[in-house]
Design an enzyme around this catalytic site. Structure first.
Site, PDB file in Angstrom:
ATOM      1  N   TYR A 103      -8.673   6.035 -13.830  1.00 49.18           N
ATOM      2  CA  TYR A 103      -8.403   6.841 -12.403  1.00 49.18           C
ATOM      3  C   TYR A 103      -8.219   7.860 -12.522  1.00 49.18           C
ATOM      4  O   TYR A 103      -8.178   8.871 -11.367  1.00 49.18           O
ATOM      5  CB  TYR A 103      -7.260   6.138 -11.683  1.00 49.18           C
ATOM      6  CG  TYR A 103      -7.209   5.000 -11.093  1.00 49.18           C
ATOM      7  CD1 TYR A 103      -8.245   3.335 -10.494  1.00 49.18           C
ATOM      8  CD2 TYR A 103      -6.506   3.388 -11.130  1.00 49.18           C
ATOM      9  CE1 TYR A 103      -7.637   1.966 -11.113  1.00 49.18           C
ATOM     10  CE2 TYR A 103      -6.266   1.709 -11.885  1.00 49.18           C
ATOM     11  CZ  TYR A 103      -6.769   1.750 -10.812  1.00 49.18           C
ATOM     12  OH  TYR A 103      -6.750   0.021 -11.211  1.00 49.18           O
ATOM     13  N   CYS A 159     -10.376   4.513 -30.833  1.00 46.97           N
ATOM     14  CA  CYS A 159     -11.575   4.972 -30.634  1.00 46.97           C
ATOM     15  C   CYS A 159     -12.371   5.210 -29.827  1.00 46.97           C
ATOM     16  O   CYS A 159     -13.225   4.959 -29.845  1.00 46.97           O
ATOM     17  CB  CYS A 159     -12.264   4.628 -31.986  1.00 46.97           C
ATOM     18  SG  CYS A 159     -11.141   4.034 -33.174  1.00 46.97           S
ATOM     19  N   GLU A 160     -12.222   5.977 -29.008  1.00 47.00           N
ATOM     20  CA  GLU A 160     -13.150   6.438 -27.868  1.00 47.00           C
ATOM     21  C   GLU A 160     -11.964   7.622 -27.129  1.00 47.00           C
ATOM     22  O   GLU A 160     -11.186   7.865 -26.955  1.00 47.00           O
ATOM     23  CB  GLU A 160     -12.672   5.814 -26.455  1.00 47.00           C
ATOM     24  CG  GLU A 160     -12.703   4.176 -26.797  1.00 47.00           C
ATOM     25  CD  GLU A 160     -13.601   3.133 -25.115  1.00 47.00           C
ATOM     26  OE1 GLU A 160     -13.828   4.250 -24.465  1.00 47.00           O
ATOM     27  OE2 GLU A 160     -13.562   2.145 -25.710  1.00 47.00           O
ATOM     28  N   PRO A 188       4.452  -5.138  -0.706  1.00 41.27           N
ATOM     29  CA  PRO A 188       4.236  -3.952  -1.660  1.00 41.27           C
ATOM     30  C   PRO A 188       4.165  -4.330  -3.689  1.00 41.27           C
ATOM     31  O   PRO A 188       5.007  -5.587  -3.314  1.00 41.27           O
ATOM     32  CB  PRO A 188       5.995  -3.482  -1.163  1.00 41.27           C
ATOM     33  CG  PRO A 188       6.706  -4.651  -0.787  1.00 41.27           C
ATOM     34  CD  PRO A 188       5.653  -5.509  -0.181  1.00 41.27           C
ATOM     35  N   GLY A 213       0.689  -1.596   0.044  1.00 39.20           N
ATOM     36  CA  GLY A 213       0.156   0.090  -0.268  1.00 39.20           C
ATOM     37  C   GLY A 213       1.208   1.374   0.123  1.00 39.20           C
ATOM     38  O   GLY A 213      -0.086   2.338  -0.003  1.00 39.20           O
TER      39      GLY A 213
HETATM   40  N1  LLP Z   1      -2.105  -6.824  -1.274  1.00 34.37           N
HETATM   41  C1  LLP Z   1      -3.280  -7.183  -1.004  1.00 34.37           C
HETATM   42  C2  LLP Z   1      -3.824  -8.210  -0.855  1.00 34.37           C
HETATM   43  C3  LLP Z   1      -3.379  -6.277  -2.591  1.00 34.37           C
HETATM   44  O1  LLP Z   1      -4.279  -5.886  -2.847  1.00 34.37           O
HETATM   45  C4  LLP Z   1      -3.071  -5.186  -3.504  1.00 34.37           C
HETATM   46  C5  LLP Z   1      -3.008  -4.855  -4.290  1.00 34.37           C
HETATM   47  C6  LLP Z   1      -1.322  -5.132  -2.841  1.00 34.37           C
HETATM   48  C7  LLP Z   1      -0.675  -6.098  -1.757  1.00 34.37           C
HETATM   49  C8  LLP Z   1      -0.359  -4.550  -3.514  1.00 34.37           C
HETATM   50  O2  LLP Z   1      -0.659  -2.989  -3.033  1.00 34.37           O
HETATM   51  P1  LLP Z   1       0.339  -2.262  -3.920  1.00 34.37           P
HETATM   52  O3  LLP Z   1       1.295  -2.117  -2.491  1.00 34.37           O
HETATM   53  O4  LLP Z   1       1.032  -1.761  -4.460  1.00 34.37           O
HETATM   54  O5  LLP Z   1      -0.335  -0.582  -3.265  1.00 34.37           O
HETATM   55  N2  LLP Z   1      -4.262  -1.242 -10.443  1.00 34.37           N
HETATM   56  C9  LLP Z   1      -4.302   0.561  -9.516  1.00 34.37           C
HETATM   57  C10 LLP Z   1      -3.593  -0.581  -7.712  1.00 34.37           C
HETATM   58  C11 LLP Z   1      -4.828  -1.922  -7.316  1.00 34.37           C
HETATM   59  C12 LLP Z   1      -4.034  -3.010  -6.739  1.00 34.37           C
HETATM   60  C13 LLP Z   1      -4.891  -3.649  -5.965  1.00 34.37           C
HETATM   61  N3  LLP Z   1      -3.651  -4.342  -4.258  1.00 34.37           N
HETATM   62  C14 LLP Z   1      -3.817   1.165  -9.666  1.00 34.37           C
HETATM   63  O6  LLP Z   1      -3.665   1.443 -11.116  1.00 34.37           O
HETATM   64  O7  LLP Z   1      -3.888   2.180  -9.125  1.00 34.37           O
END
Ligand code: LLP
Length: 420
Positions: free
Chosen positions: A322, A348-349, A280, A245
């Site tokens: 997003y 085409c959007e 991460p 996160g």
């Molecule tokens: N662990 C779990 C259970 C998760 O659902 C996620 C991300 C992570 C770890 C990794 O999180 P990070 O460290 O990358 O924040 N597609 C979106 C982000 C979706 C994240 C989904 N889960 C974007 O492009 O911002």
């Protein structure tokens, strides 16, 4: 917009943009565009920041494969001893193909199929992060069928507000993820009573692109309370998984450093012997990569000027999905007056945009780089409009490694059949 690039190994030298020691114009010349380009040093340094901050306590950093699942990227982390957080059998296969250790894999996700459970049990993964009562029963059954005992953690939902984009916050009561705190005790008792499960840990993940460490620390304190309640019932956990996160800088955000993000969490768990796990994704790869694209046309308009590039929403979906911001930089400096452009692709959007209203000094045929595209770029790409996916390259000092060939058009319909 701040002046230093968010990608630490990107710099301008004699008018040219270099990633590590490689000119991006040379990448385009050799491999064409659009191409994702990653820096090995930036990947390694990001991982080292976690390692350093966790030194001196039992901890495992499980890279979240969904952020960037290229085998080249995975192999860099595998060589550094990383664990991996996966959400599908496909991701597990990738980890193994890249040389990752299945014994350091945690398996998250609300919809694990029986086949995926079997695959992960046979591979001997570290832990299943279980997300529902029904999954507990199914996993026990599948493990029993093949004579294994499945290590599990329950993913609990701490119901804290991560203060991020609603699509990527996952720890609220209203989300589909995890089990409610109020149900957790009963579910742990049930799991502990089943013959083919081994209760091993607890997991939580509250959201992505977190810029404030406070909600994570709040969640961690709640989790710890539960760990102690379980211990009082004789259910002892060997690890605590705090998910991923941590956010990165795309524009002018000021995320905490890895050390500053982890410090309040480590404080919560001071003196505890459980292994701490983290998952991460974005903070390991996001600012290790960019998307290199070429300007096909400049199209002045009455209200807006468009720069039509050869990358599109199928290559980088985040802006369309997003309204995400990615910094756009001209690869070669040019002595023309900068103008404001909408950076759009050929799809085409009207939603096919990569950036709005950017000041750039560019001409037709120039290269531009979309920065901070290492996470959730290639992995969320598609073949919409029958566009082959981009090539992927890892630079390492002065060396270039092609880690994914550009998709050929024939391969896009090779599995299809015309009717007679
Ligand atoms: N662990 C779990 C259970 C998760 O659902 C996620 C991300 C992570 C770890 C990794 O999180 P990070 O460290 O990358 O924040 N597609 C979106 C982000 C979706 C994240 C989904 N889960 C974007 O492009 O911002």
């Amino acid at each position: 917009m701040s002046t230093a690039f968010p990608i630490p190994t990107l710099r301008r030298y004699q008018g040219e943009l270099l990633l590590e020691g490689v000119a991006l114009s040379a990448v385009a010349e050799q491999f064409g565009t659009p191409t994702y380009v990653y820096s090995r040093a930036a990947l390694s340094d990001a991982f080292a920041a976690y390692r350093g901050a966790l030194q001196g306590r039992p901890a495992l950093v499980c890279y979240a494969v969904k952020a960037n699942s290229n085998l080249g990227v995975l192999s860099v982390f595998a060589a550094l001893g990383a664990g991996f957080d996966i959400v599908s059998g496909g991701e597990l296969s990738r980890v193994i193909a890249a040389g990752g250790d299945p014994g350091k894999v945690v398996f998250s996700g609300v919809g694990k199929t029986r086949a995926e459970m079997r695959q992960a049990l046979e591979a001997g993964i570290r832990c299943f992060n279980v997300e529902s009562a029904a999954e507990i029963e199914r996993l026990n059954e599948v493990a029993g069928q093949i004579g294994k005992r499945a290590p599990i953690a329950l993913r609990v939902n701490p119901d804290v507000d991560p203060k991020t984009h609603p699509y990527i916050s996952t720890g609220l009561k209203s989300n589909k993820f995890g089990v409610a705190f109020t149900e957790a005790l009963a579910l742990y008792r049930r799991a502990a009573s089943l013959p083919h499960l081994r209760v091993s840990g607890i997991a939580c993940h509250i959201g992505s692109q977190l810029l404030d460490p406070a909600p994570m620390a709040e969640a961690a304190a709640k989790v710890l309370g539960l760990v102690d309640k379980l211990a009082a019932e004789g259910i002892r956990l060997d690890h605590i998984d705090l998910g991923g996160g941590l956010g990165i800088r795309y524009d002018d955000e000021t995320p905490p450093s890895v050390a500053d993000y982890l410090a309040p969490l480590l404080k919560v768990f001071e003196g505890r012997s459980e292994e701490l796990c983290f998952e991460p994704g974005r903070s390991l790869v996001g600012n290790a990569g960019l998307l290199l694209t070429r300007v096909e046309y400049l199209k002045p308009g009455e209200e807006k000027n468009f720069a039509i590039v050869d990358a599109a929403m199928n290559d980088l979906a985040r802006p369309a999905l997003y309204d995400a911001f990615h910094e756009v930089v001209a690869v070669t400096e040019r002595a023309v007056a900068p103008q404001r452009y909408e950076i759009v692709g050929p799809i085409c959007e009207s939603g096919d945009f990569l950036a709005h209203d950017r000041s750039l000094a560019i001409a037709e045929g120039d290269l531009v780089a979309l920065l901070s595209a290492g996470a959730y770029g290639m992995t969320m790409s598609s073949n919409y409009n029958t566009r082959g996916r981009a090539a992927e390259v890892i630079v390492e000092g002065n060396a270039l490694h092609l880690v994914r060939e550009r998709e050929s058009i024939e391969s896009l319909y090779a599995l299809e059949q015309a009717l007679a």
